[in-house]
Design an enzyme around this catalytic site. Structure first.
Site, PDB file in Angstrom:
ATOM      1  N   HIS A   1      31.647  36.135  30.770  1.00  0.00           N
ATOM      2  CA  HIS A   1      32.729  35.445  30.069  1.00  0.00           C
ATOM      3  C   HIS A   1      34.091  35.970  30.465  1.00  0.00           C
ATOM      4  O   HIS A   1      35.067  35.784  29.737  1.00  0.00           O
ATOM      5  CB  HIS A   1      32.526  35.536  28.556  1.00  0.00           C
ATOM      6  N   GLY A   2      34.151  36.651  31.607  1.00  0.00           N
ATOM      7  CA  GLY A   2      35.436  37.029  32.166  1.00  0.00           C
ATOM      8  C   GLY A   2      36.188  38.128  31.441  1.00  0.00           C
ATOM      9  O   GLY A   2      37.366  37.986  31.139  1.00  0.00           O
TER      10      GLY A   2
END
Lengths: 184, 422
Positions: A149-150
């Site tokens: 999810h970065g």
């Protein structure tokens, strides 16, 4: 009122009788016993003795050169150990606390500045961040980047950008010799 | 029976749509029960409680057990040594099997003594026999799971019983095994079925209770309930009585679990299964010993076998033993029709009472013989006891019902109770 009729067993018109007392006392003892008996049935799901016996490991660091990282398994989890370069240490120490989502100084996260040891599990939802190998993305802050999810972690493993709420946790460890650490 | 009024509005809302609370109230609180039940009537509810204990501990053990020949024994030892309270949970489960059979056997003998199997409770009784059969299958397969020497060789001996079936015996055997001997496929399917069958038993118990609540409980006098005064509500009278009995049972149960957990077990089962070495003597658990004695009674020189097979012409002694063993339990299914006496309770059947105790002794003798090696004098004692077992059901009970003159049966439960108290 404690005359003979009202304390007789089953006296119908009194709130408290001998029978009420016996009923409450018996139920309490019974409920306590049931709760105690339930504990083994619950505790059996906790880590067993053989699992706990594997809960600490020793790692020899002498082969890890500056700028290299290794991943070791501790309690079935990846532990990132990075031999940080001077530049990485300086970058990490230069960050101001007010820029951090989970404020922590670099000094508090290491025992020796060149060795960064932390559990390599993203604090968002449990993925393993990239950045251990040279060819992997290290995120915008030169540390680690979680592909799920970065989330971006800096060279001290602190969260800088993305959905993760906390820094990568530092496991309990200590240097048993100059080049050997014991984790757990 | 009056429909209770529920004060709690949530309970009332649910009950108006699905009268589960009224149902529970009717069947477990108000449920009219003969007022003269003695402590032998505790054993039904005790059996139900032990079943629940077995299911709970069994589900937990399955969380830690590995049904594979390479790991089954080690995973069982791990439960004993490493899993938190694993030793306790396994010992409760292991001894629970013995306690379960103990309670159920007393329950069955109580039914035999007081004629609980007679009309209108035949189906109730037959469901009970099915529960016993399912229990035996479950217990046998559970005993295989620790994969010790007794597990392996017990499984080998019992599955080999099916080889006695003419023509298709060997095909059935390899189908049961999933191979050419008891092996990993056998262990896997036994684990699967051992997990399944207790829930089948649970379903049978539900039907057993349903049938019970239609005909209502028998009682020590064996006479029908005739008036409301013959009964008392189940709660609090029998809940309290059952709770007391449960306390006593748990003391006995806990004594084994904590002070002698391997009392019923065999030391050989703490040696890992070895397909090339058979232990010196294979003995089933105590609760299966009487059937084992019946199985082994059938040898070529057993006179009863010689007669029924016309000198060995019709079938082999091995097949006869297998049929007799299963037959000894299946006979119970038709017990309601084998016993021809109209009087239920042995209290009013002086001759039957005598033979009932003889039958108990016979069962104990069979159990004793089942634990002994197969040589004299145990062989002929076993053969006599086996013969008597079948004589009791097939000859004695039908004839006795016709010949025996029962004592005068009281008019009602209330009449008998009032009479004995004055």
């Amino acid at each position: 009122m404690a005359d003979a009729t009202s304390t007789a067993p089953g006296a119908p018109d009194e709130g408290e009788s001998r029978r009420d007392f016996l009923l409450i006392a018996t139920s309490t003892v019974g409920a306590t016993g049931a709760a105690l008996a339930a504990w083994p049935l619950i505790d059996q799901m906790n880590p067993s003795a053989d699992t706990l016996a594997l809960s600490s490991i020793e790692v020899d660091l002498s082969a890890v050169k500056e700028g290299q990282s290794i991943t070791v398994v501790w309690r079935k989890k990846p532990v990132f150990i990075r031999h940080r370069s001077k530049a990485e240490i300086e970058t990490a120490q230069a960050v101001k606390l007010e820029d951090l989502a989970d404020p922590e100084t670099d000094k508090d996260r290491v025992k020796k500045p060149e060795w960064l040891v932390m559990v390599g599990i993203c604090t968002h939802l449990g993925c393993i961040p990239l950045g251990q190998k040279d060819n992997q993305p290290k995120g915008e802050f030169g540390g680690w980047f979680c592909p799920c999810h970065g989330s971006h972690y800096d060279t001290s493993g602190r969260i800088r950008k993305g959905p993760a709420p906390k820094n990568l946790p530092v496991p309990p460890y200590n240097f048993v010799k100059n080049n050997i650490i014991k984790i757990g | 029976m009056t429909k209770p009024t529920w004060n709690n509005s949530v309970v009332k809302w649910i009950d108006d749509r699905l009268p589960i609370f009224s149902f529970m109230h009717e069947e477990t609180v108000e449920y009219p029960t003969p007022k003269n039940l003695n402590y032998w009537w505790n054993f039904g509810s005790l059996a139900g409680i032990v079943l629940v204990i077995m299911i709970i501990t069994g589900i937990i053990l399955a969380m830690h057990y590995t049904p594979h020949v390479d790991m089954a024994f080690a995973s069982t030892e791990r439960i004993d040594r490493d899993v938190n309270y694993g030793w306790l949970i396994r010992d409760i489960h292991m001894n629970g099997a013995s306690i379960f059979f103990l309670v159920v056997y007393i329950h069955i003998f109580r039914g035999m003594y007081y004629g609980s199997y007679k009309a209108p409770r035949e189906l109730l009784w037959m469901l009970g026999v099915l529960i016993l059969l399912a229990m035996m299958a479950t217990a046998f397969m559970g005993y295989v799971l620790p994969w010790g020497q007794m597990s392996f060789w017990g499984a080998t001996v019992i599955t080999n019983l099916f080889s006695a079936i003419p023509l298709v015996g060997d095909a059935i055997l390899s189908w049961l095994w999933g191979g050419f001997a008891v092996d990993n496929p056998t262990l896997n399917r036994f684990f699967s079925l051992h997990y399944l069958l207790p829930f089948v038993i649970f379903g049978l118990v539900f039907l057993h209770l349903w049938a019970l609540h239609v005909g209502k409980s028998n009682n020590p006098l064996g006479i029908d309930v005739k008036e409301p005064g013959d009964t008392i509500p189940f709660h609090p009278y029998y809940t309290a009585k059952d709770a007391f009995g449960l306390g006593v049972l748990l003391i006995v149960y806990a004594s084994f679990v904590f002070f002698s957990p391997d009392f019923f077990g065999e030391p050989d089962n703490y040696i890992e299964a070895n397909a090339l070495v058979t232990p010196a003597q294979i003995v089933p658990e105590w609760y299966l010993l009487p059937y084992y004695a019946i199985l082994r009674a059938f040898t070529d020189d057993f006179i009863v076998y010689q007669v029924i097979s016309i000198g060995g012409f019709l079938f082999s002694a091995k097949l006869a033993g297998v049929i007799a063993m299963f037959g000894s339990i299946l006979l119970l299914l038709v017990l309601p029709w084998l016993d021809t006496s109209p009087v239920r309770s042995a209290s009013f059947r002086p001759v039957y009472k005598l033979f009932f105790w003889l039958f108990i002794i016979d069962c104990i003798v069979l159990g004793y013989i089942g634990a002994k090696p197969a040589h004299e004098p145990f062989t002929w004692i076993g053969q006599i006891a086996t013969t008597y077992y079948f004589f009791h059901f097939l000859v004695l009970l039908p004839v006795l019902g016709k010949l025996e003159k029962p004592l005068a049966v009281p008019d009602s439960i209330s009449a008998a109770v009032t009479k004995s108290s004055t």
